[in-house]
Design an enzyme around this catalytic site. Structure first.
Site, PDB file in Angstrom:
ATOM      1  N   CYS A 192      11.094  29.175 -15.727  1.00 41.57           N
ATOM      2  CA  CYS A 192      11.608  27.967 -16.381  1.00 41.57           C
ATOM      3  C   CYS A 192      11.352  26.697 -15.570  1.00 41.57           C
ATOM      4  CB  CYS A 192      13.089  28.120 -16.670  1.00 41.57           C
ATOM      5  SG  CYS A 192      13.428  29.481 -17.788  1.00 41.57           S
ATOM      6  N   HIS A 248      15.426  20.964 -18.342  1.00 41.19           N
ATOM      7  CA  HIS A 248      15.050  22.244 -18.933  1.00 41.19           C
ATOM      8  C   HIS A 248      16.166  22.749 -19.853  1.00 41.19           C
ATOM      9  CE1 HIS A 248      13.969  26.286 -19.636  1.00 41.19           C
ATOM     10  NE2 HIS A 248      14.958  26.772 -18.901  1.00 41.19           N
ATOM     11  N   ASN A 284      15.392  28.593 -25.434  1.00 39.99           N
ATOM     12  CA  ASN A 284      14.841  28.418 -24.083  1.00 39.99           C
ATOM     13  C   ASN A 284      13.374  28.830 -24.104  1.00 39.99           C
ATOM     14  OD1 ASN A 284      14.051  28.668 -21.420  1.00 39.99           O
ATOM     15  ND2 ASN A 284      15.928  29.651 -20.727  1.00 39.99           N
TER      16      ASN A 284
END
Ligand code: UT7
Length: 338
Positions: free
Chosen positions: A110, A256, A286
């Site tokens: 991520c 993020h 996500n």
């Protein structure tokens, strides 16, 4: 020499999976997923689509946005490449008609967009490349156990890309100083145990020695949550200090999209009001390294991100790894991807 953003684009695979769709197979509810994560729907690859295809779509849109048909290098941040070997970037470069330019993958989960942006900026600063197409692309839902309610609702597939060229640090669009960090002591908090060199299946030998669950993501949500808030907040503060900015200078916090509550908690720690916090996790989930460029593309296409806006980027993910940087938003044309 600084790296300056001249184009950006995003792409999502067409198949939409809502929370209610997941309730058919998982012991979960739309209410639980929405309140605990902020996610309402996500996109998933179907019909043979892979990370390569997503990267090509996002990359093509970023090149169009920059008005370019050439670049000196292609960097793809992904933790769901089509194959363990080779990297996906050379194939992406080929399919985009970019010929035999330098091309490689970077695996930083991520935080992939921050690590990849720093790497791409480094290629430019060192003179290795005059321009870079940098893509964050993921088909990570293929690595998530569809029977695991802890992880299956959270992730989505998609890609976002930027074109960078050499320029001056005081230009609009110039990427500012970075903060990057990692903590490998906590590597097991978010990991796919099998498939790599440490735990291979006895493929082709008659017996598969690896439990099925180990082929999929294992995630310890609570400790990750705490780490995500702490690390993104601290990293943001360092990047702001290195840029010589105050929190009050920031027009947009683009963090993020791991969990809407994590993004809100970081903003609260930084004392950034909600109207300056970019959010799209409700529609995409996500998407790991694609998360930040998808968010930038969406906000730029809508006209919310305006030339001259000061932008703070921050990310956190497996590794553990994290990072942050700043930029002043440039004049840029971006198309909506939804
Ligand atoms: O991308 C960067 C890396 N990833 C992250 O940073 C993720 C960080 N963590 C999180 O976002 C949150 O921890 C999650 C969204 C993963 C989980 O939310 P939570 O509020 O921390 O829930 P929890 O894991 O503590 O679970 C609370 C309860 C548990 O039940 P019990 O033990 O209290 O009875 C879980 O079994 O919720 C249960 N649960 C669910 N219930 C319904 C977990 N997943 C689900 C689900 N539906 N999908």
């Amino acid at each position: 020499m600084a790296a300056v953003i001249t184009g950006l684009g995003g792409w999502l695979p067409p198949t939409v999976v809502t929370n209610d769709d997941l309730c058919g197979t998982l012991d979960t509810s739309d209410e639980w997923i929405r309140t605990r994560t902020g996610i309402q729907e996500r996109r998933m690859v179907t019909g043979g689509l892979s990370t390569r295809d997503i990267a090509v779509e996002a990359g093509a849109r970023a090149l169009k946005s920059a008005g370019e048909s050439r670049t000196d290098a292609v960097v793809v941040a992904t933790t769901s490449a089509d194959r363990l070997c080779p990297a996906v970037a050379p194939e992406v470069s080929h399919l985009l008609g970019l010929d035999t330019v330098a091309a490689f993958d970077l695996t930083s989960a991520c935080s992939g967009f921050l690590y990849g942006l720093a790497t791409s900026a480094g290629l430019i600063a060192s003179g290795v490349a005059g321009s870079v197409l940098f893509i964050g692309a993921e088909a990570f839902t293929t690595l998530v156990n569809p029977a695991d309610r802890n992880t299956a609702p959270i992730f989505g597939d998609g890609g976002g890309a930027v074109v960078l060229r050499a320029g001056q640090p005081d230009e609009m669009g110039a990427i500012g100083p970075f903060d990057l960090g990692s903590d490998g002591a906590k590597a097991d908090l978010l990991a796919i145990p099998a498939g790599g060199s440490r735990q291979r299946a006895a493929c082709g030998l008659g017996t598969d020695t690896v439990p099925t669950a180990d082929w999929y993501l294992h995630m310890s949500g609570r400790p990750l949550y705490t780490q995500a808030v702490e690390r993104m907040t601290a990293s943001s503060r360092i990047a702001l200090a290195r840029a010589g900015w105050q929190v009050g200078d920031v027009a947009w916090f683009v963090g993020h999209q791991a969990n809407a509550r994590i993004v809100a908690a970081v903003a609260e720690e930084l004392e950034l009001p909600g109207e300056r916090v970019a959010v799209n996790i409700d529609k995409v989930g996500n998407t790991l390294s694609a998360s930040i460029p998808l968010l930038l593309t969406e906000y730029a296409a809508r006209g919310d991100l305006r030339p001259g806006d000061r932008v703070l980027l921050a990310a956190f993910g497996a590794g553990l790894s994290w990072g942050a940087t700043t930029l002043v938003w440039p004049k840029i044309v971006a198309d909506s991807f939804r």
